[in-house]
Scaffold this motif. Structure first.
Motif, PDB file in Angstrom:
ATOM      1  N   SER A 128       7.170 175.434  52.669  1.00 24.65           N
ATOM      2  CA  SER A 128       5.784 175.367  52.224  1.00 24.65           C
ATOM      3  C   SER A 128       5.102 174.120  52.805  1.00 24.65           C
ATOM      4  CB  SER A 128       5.766 175.365  50.696  1.00 24.65           C
ATOM      5  OG  SER A 128       4.510 175.091  50.213  1.00 24.65           O
ATOM      6  N   VAL A 129       5.805 172.981  52.772  1.00 27.27           N
ATOM      7  CA  VAL A 129       5.242 171.737  53.314  1.00 27.27           C
ATOM      8  C   VAL A 129       4.941 171.924  54.807  1.00 27.27           C
ATOM      9  CG1 VAL A 129       5.797 169.328  53.868  1.00 27.27           C
ATOM     10  CG2 VAL A 129       6.322 170.236  51.596  1.00 27.27           C
ATOM     11  N   ILE A 130       5.883 172.533  55.534  1.00 23.53           N
ATOM     12  CA  ILE A 130       5.696 172.719  56.982  1.00 23.53           C
ATOM     13  C   ILE A 130       4.528 173.672  57.249  1.00 23.53           C
ATOM     14  CG2 ILE A 130       6.771 173.739  59.051  1.00 23.53           C
ATOM     15  CD1 ILE A 130       9.429 172.471  58.023  1.00 23.53           C
ATOM     16  N   ARG A 131       4.436 174.723  56.454  1.00 20.45           N
ATOM     17  CA  ARG A 131       3.336 175.691  56.643  1.00 20.45           C
ATOM     18  C   ARG A 131       1.984 175.004  56.419  1.00 20.45           C
ATOM     19  NH1 ARG A 131       5.783 179.531  54.027  1.00 20.45           N
ATOM     20  NH2 ARG A 131       4.772 179.040  52.045  1.00 20.45           N
ATOM     21  N   HIS A 132       1.900 174.179  55.383  1.00 22.02           N
ATOM     22  CA  HIS A 132       0.639 173.463  55.127  1.00 22.02           C
ATOM     23  C   HIS A 132       0.303 172.543  56.294  1.00 22.02           C
ATOM     24  CE1 HIS A 132      -0.034 174.979  51.170  1.00 22.02           C
ATOM     25  NE2 HIS A 132       1.105 174.539  50.718  1.00 22.02           N
ATOM     26  N   SER A 133       1.320 171.887  56.848  1.00 19.70           N
ATOM     27  CA  SER A 133       1.075 170.976  57.978  1.00 19.70           C
ATOM     28  C   SER A 133       0.568 171.770  59.183  1.00 19.70           C
ATOM     29  CB  SER A 133       2.366 170.243  58.356  1.00 19.70           C
ATOM     30  OG  SER A 133       2.793 169.440  57.291  1.00 19.70           O
ATOM     31  N   GLN A 134       1.239 172.886  59.458  1.00 19.71           N
ATOM     32  CA  GLN A 134       0.821 173.693  60.623  1.00 19.71           C
ATOM     33  C   GLN A 134      -0.615 174.186  60.452  1.00 19.71           C
ATOM     34  OE1 GLN A 134       4.173 176.362  60.355  1.00 19.71           O
ATOM     35  NE2 GLN A 134       5.156 175.497  62.191  1.00 19.71           N
ATOM     36  N   VAL A 174      -3.394 171.579  61.421  1.00 22.16           N
ATOM     37  CA  VAL A 174      -3.526 171.030  62.782  1.00 22.16           C
ATOM     38  C   VAL A 174      -4.928 171.338  63.314  1.00 22.16           C
ATOM     39  CG1 VAL A 174      -2.703 171.201  65.171  1.00 22.16           C
ATOM     40  CG2 VAL A 174      -1.064 171.122  63.273  1.00 22.16           C
ATOM     41  N   GLY A 175      -5.640 170.297  63.674  1.00 24.34           N
ATOM     42  CA  GLY A 175      -6.978 170.464  64.250  1.00 24.34           C
ATOM     43  C   GLY A 175      -8.043 170.918  63.267  1.00 24.34           C
ATOM     44  N   ARG A 176      -7.698 170.945  61.973  1.00 26.60           N
ATOM     45  CA  ARG A 176      -8.678 171.426  60.962  1.00 26.60           C
ATOM     46  C   ARG A 176      -8.991 170.322  59.967  1.00 26.60           C
ATOM     47  NH1 ARG A 176      -6.625 176.517  57.992  1.00 26.60           N
ATOM     48  NH2 ARG A 176      -8.551 176.100  56.873  1.00 26.60           N
TER      49      ARG A 176
END
Ligand code: NAP
Length: 287
Positions: free
Chosen positions: A244-250, A253-255
């Motif tokens: 979940s943490v990785i998905r939120h980070s992805q 990106v750029g947003r």
């Protein structure tokens, strides 16, 4: 009127105890491990609600961490002990509103599959379903998350992270605590949902620069391998939460991250920016 602060070892709880004591409130700090707490604290392990009896004696208000394993048992005991108001440390992704548009509904469906969102929403449902008066404090990304960079900044002068261009609007723990302190000591916060962010969106690369400015020497950014990052996350959390943490980070990106002005509305003071947080925590990155 005693206010019980659970999770005494947490960043938010520590700041909250300090702010409430400074304001003259009668506070009892409680922790899973009182001996390890920097503050004098009594025992209260939310995962073992039977431990909460002495902590709850004479308490009318509670600041509660959203520990999923025993929150229902704890809230039941709190209500039976005469607690009138619970201020829950939830998360910006958790919870839901009655009036949602179609986009929000799609977003909500994605959140339902998200481990972090689910855990906070479940805690909110338990508190709201108990009949006690409540306030939900829903912060977005904590500035303290970047303390995970402290060891490499100290040792090598670099931040290691896979997502230099991921944005967030990091919120200072003292601002989360300040909002909770108002909710615990003033009338009129019952039934309120406070969505908190820091005042500005910053990338992780910019956060590394701001840490460098705070400690007076440049901090580099090493783009970390994703597998290594996942391995590091798995040392302190479950695979679901790490995903979940990785998905939120992805997704970030750029947003640029949205910000709220809730801290200022509730406390009368503007939210502290990440640069200020880095200065407040400079010793963590140098010590
Ligand atoms: N990190 C983020 O970006 C973010 C964003 C939104 C919301 N949040 C919420 O904020 C929380 C972290 O807050 P923080 O930074 O103040 O904490 P922290 O410094 O990460 O410390 C962990 C906290 O969780 C408490 N805790 C864990 N299990 C517990 C249990 N069984 N019984 C009682 N307390 C328990 C600990 O209390 P003791 O060890 O003293 O008992 C301690 O206060 C997260 O767990 C999440 O719910 C975090």
């Amino acid at each position: 009127m005693t206010i019980l602060i659970t999770g005494a070892r947490g960043h938010v709880a520590r700041s909250l105890v300090q702010q409430l004591r400074a304001a003259g409130a009668e506070v009892r700090a409680a922790s899973r491990d009182p001996a390890a707490s920097a503050l004098p604290a009594v025992l209260c392990d939310l995962a073992d609600p039977d431990s909460a009896g002495p902590a709850l004696a004479g308490v009318t208000k509670v600041f509660l961490y959203a520990e999923p394993r025993g929150v229902d048992g704890f809230v039941e005991r709190a209500v039976a002990a005469g607690v009138e108001h619970v201020v829950l440390l939830s998360a910006l992704l958790g919870g839901g509103t009655e009036e949602e548009d179609a986009i929000a509904r799609v977003q909500r469906k994605a959140e339902e599959e998200d481990a972090i969102a689910r855990m906070h929403r479940e805690a909110e449902a338990v508190v709201a379903g108990s009949g006690v008066a409540w306030t939900f404090v829903r912060p977005g990304a904590f500035a303290t998350n970047t303390l995970s960079w402290a060891a490499s900044v100290r040792a090598e002068g670099v931040v290691r992270d896979p997502f230099p261009d991921a944005h967030s609007a990091p919120v200072h723990e003292a601002d989360i605590a300040a909002v909770a302190a108002r909710a615990l000591t003033e009338p009129g916060h019952e039934g309120a949902v406070y969505e908190l962010t820091g005042p500005e969106s910053v990338t992780r690369r910019r956060q590394a620069e701001l840490i460098g400015e705070a400690i007076g020497r440049p901090v580099g950014f090493v783009v970390q391998d994703l597998a290594e990052h996942r391995e590091e996350l798995s040392r302190w959390t479950s695979p679901e939460v790490a995903d979940s943490v990785i998905r939120h980070s992805q997704d970030a990106v750029g947003r640029p991250a949205a910000t709220t002005d809730t801290v200022e509305k509730v406390t009368g003071e503007p939210a502290r920016a990440y640069g200020r947080w880095a200065r407040d925590h400079a010793a963590d990155f140098t010590g």
